[in-house]
Write a protein that holds these residues in place. Structure first.
Motif, PDB file in Angstrom:
ATOM      1  N   ARG A 123       3.542   6.966  -5.135  1.00 37.68           N
ATOM      2  CA  ARG A 123       4.100   7.846  -6.154  1.00 37.68           C
ATOM      3  C   ARG A 123       5.604   8.048  -6.001  1.00 37.68           C
ATOM      4  O   ARG A 123       6.178   8.966  -6.596  1.00 37.68           O
ATOM      5  N   THR A 124       6.253   7.186  -5.205  1.00 39.22           N
ATOM      6  CA  THR A 124       7.704   7.260  -5.062  1.00 39.22           C
ATOM      7  C   THR A 124       8.360   6.189  -5.931  1.00 39.22           C
ATOM      8  O   THR A 124       8.113   4.998  -5.733  1.00 39.22           O
TER       9      THR A 124
ATOM     10  N   PRO B 195       0.826  -1.216   0.000  1.00 42.12           N
ATOM     11  CA  PRO B 195       0.000   0.000   0.000  1.00 42.12           C
ATOM     12  C   PRO B 195       0.860   1.267   0.000  1.00 42.12           C
ATOM     13  O   PRO B 195       2.098   1.200  -0.098  1.00 42.12           O
ATOM     14  N   ASP B 196       0.212   2.427   0.122  1.00 43.37           N
ATOM     15  CA  ASP B 196       0.959   3.677   0.155  1.00 43.37           C
ATOM     16  C   ASP B 196       0.520   4.527   1.337  1.00 43.37           C
ATOM     17  O   ASP B 196      -0.091   4.001   2.282  1.00 43.37           O
ATOM     18  N   HIS B 197       0.835   5.819   1.302  1.00 40.13           N
ATOM     19  CA  HIS B 197       0.583   6.700   2.439  1.00 40.13           C
ATOM     20  C   HIS B 197      -0.875   6.733   2.864  1.00 40.13           C
ATOM     21  O   HIS B 197      -1.191   7.044   4.017  1.00 40.13           O
TER      22      HIS B 197
ATOM     23  N   TYR C 287       3.347  11.868   5.816  1.00 38.29           N
ATOM     24  CA  TYR C 287       2.953  10.559   5.297  1.00 38.29           C
ATOM     25  C   TYR C 287       3.673  10.301   3.974  1.00 38.29           C
ATOM     26  O   TYR C 287       3.179  10.663   2.914  1.00 38.29           O
ATOM     27  N   PRO C 288       4.850   9.685   3.980  1.00 39.11           N
ATOM     28  CA  PRO C 288       5.564   9.415   2.724  1.00 39.11           C
ATOM     29  C   PRO C 288       5.132   8.108   2.077  1.00 39.11           C
ATOM     30  O   PRO C 288       4.553   7.227   2.722  1.00 39.11           O
ATOM     31  N   ASP C 289       5.402   8.006   0.780  1.00 45.72           N
ATOM     32  CA  ASP C 289       5.317   6.738   0.052  1.00 45.72           C
ATOM     33  C   ASP C 289       6.715   6.138   0.009  1.00 45.72           C
ATOM     34  O   ASP C 289       7.666   6.804  -0.431  1.00 45.72           O
ATOM     35  N   LEU C 290       6.860   4.900   0.418  1.00 43.94           N
ATOM     36  CA  LEU C 290       8.151   4.226   0.352  1.00 43.94           C
ATOM     37  C   LEU C 290       8.528   3.938  -1.102  1.00 43.94           C
ATOM     38  O   LEU C 290       7.662   3.869  -1.980  1.00 43.94           O
TER      39      LEU C 290
END
Length: 257
Positions: free
Chosen positions: A51-52, A20-22, A43-46
């Motif tokens: 979107r990272t 999943p994401d943020h 809340y970052p995306d790994l």
């Protein structure tokens, strides 16, 4: 790293789980923080998720941790902050706390990976659905495979908080990282983390379980350890009242330090 920011005040870094994401963290944490002012939530995306991007040089959990550590340098600097991680994000959060022990004010883990990182080595119960509303038998298979509480409300949370990230993930990059999934330095290899901590597990969690997290307690002497019945790997929205209460109590303990 792509990230979403909410609020102002003491920094809180929230790290989502594998795939999943943020939005997974945003969906469960914002209702808590909306009642508790004074925090700036990040809340970052790994890498490889949301979107990272994950360029070819990112091919291990060590690289994911390094990216997360750089994110702290860029967005938080040397300021103290709170750290929250879910599942694989809990694994990353524990490792980040090892790298920055004097900077992390408190650590909260939601259904984290425990002492057994690889799935085949984990102690987990068989999947069971304990509460089910009629008419949802043909819902998303991934939801059904994990749901302990199968209701319209939990499905709504899954579709809003989990599924979008699953669909956005770069599966090729994740497969590359998955080949070197275990961190080269275990998160608990340093001195004990002596700030207020919270470890939330689901009694029916068939993904990360609850038994492999109990041995972590020796490393976290200020930890509350909770095993919630009627809760699987989506504990945060299967037991939302207890989740919110325990997280709020952890914030109180951190603030009292």
């Amino acid at each position: 790293m792509y990230f979403v920011e909410r609020g102002a005040g003491v920094d809180v870094l929230a790290v989502h789980g594998w795939t999943p994401d943020h939005r997974l963290m945003l969906g469960c944490l914002e209702p808590v923080f909306e009642r508790v002012p004074g925090y700036r939530r990040l809340y970052p995306d790994l890498p490889g998720m949301g979107r990272t991007p994950a360029p070819p040089g990112v091919d291990s959990s060590d690289d994911v941790l390094a990216a997360l550590d750089r994110f702290v340098d860029e967005r938080i600097g040397s300021a103290p902050f709170l750290l929250i991680g879910e599942s694989y994000g809990g694994y990353m959060a524990r490792a980040l706390a090892r790298l920055r022990p004097s900077q992390v004010l408190g650590l909260a883990l939601i259904c984290p990976i425990g002492t057994a990182v690889e799935h085949a080595e984990r102690t987990v119960p068989a999947h069971v659905t304990l509460r089910a509303e009629p008419g949802l038998e043909s819902a998303d298979p991934d939801f059904l495979e994990m749901a302990v509480v199968r209701t319209a409300a939990t499905l709504e949370h899954y579709l809003a908080d989990v599924q979008p990230g699953v669909e956005a993930a770069d599966l090729g990059a994740m497969a590359r990282i998955r080949q070197r999934w275990v961190l080269s330095t275990p998160p608990e290899s340093g001195p004990p983390f002596e700030r207020p901590s919270l470890i939330l597990t689901g009694r029916q969690d068939s993904s990360t379980g609850f038994a492999d997290q109990y041995p972590l307690l020796g490393h976290y002497p200020r930890a509350t350890f909770a095993v919630l019945d009627l809760a699987g790997h989506n504990l945060q929205f299967e037991q939302p009242v207890l989740f919110g209460a325990l997280l709020a109590e952890w914030l109180e303990r951190v603030g009292a330090v």
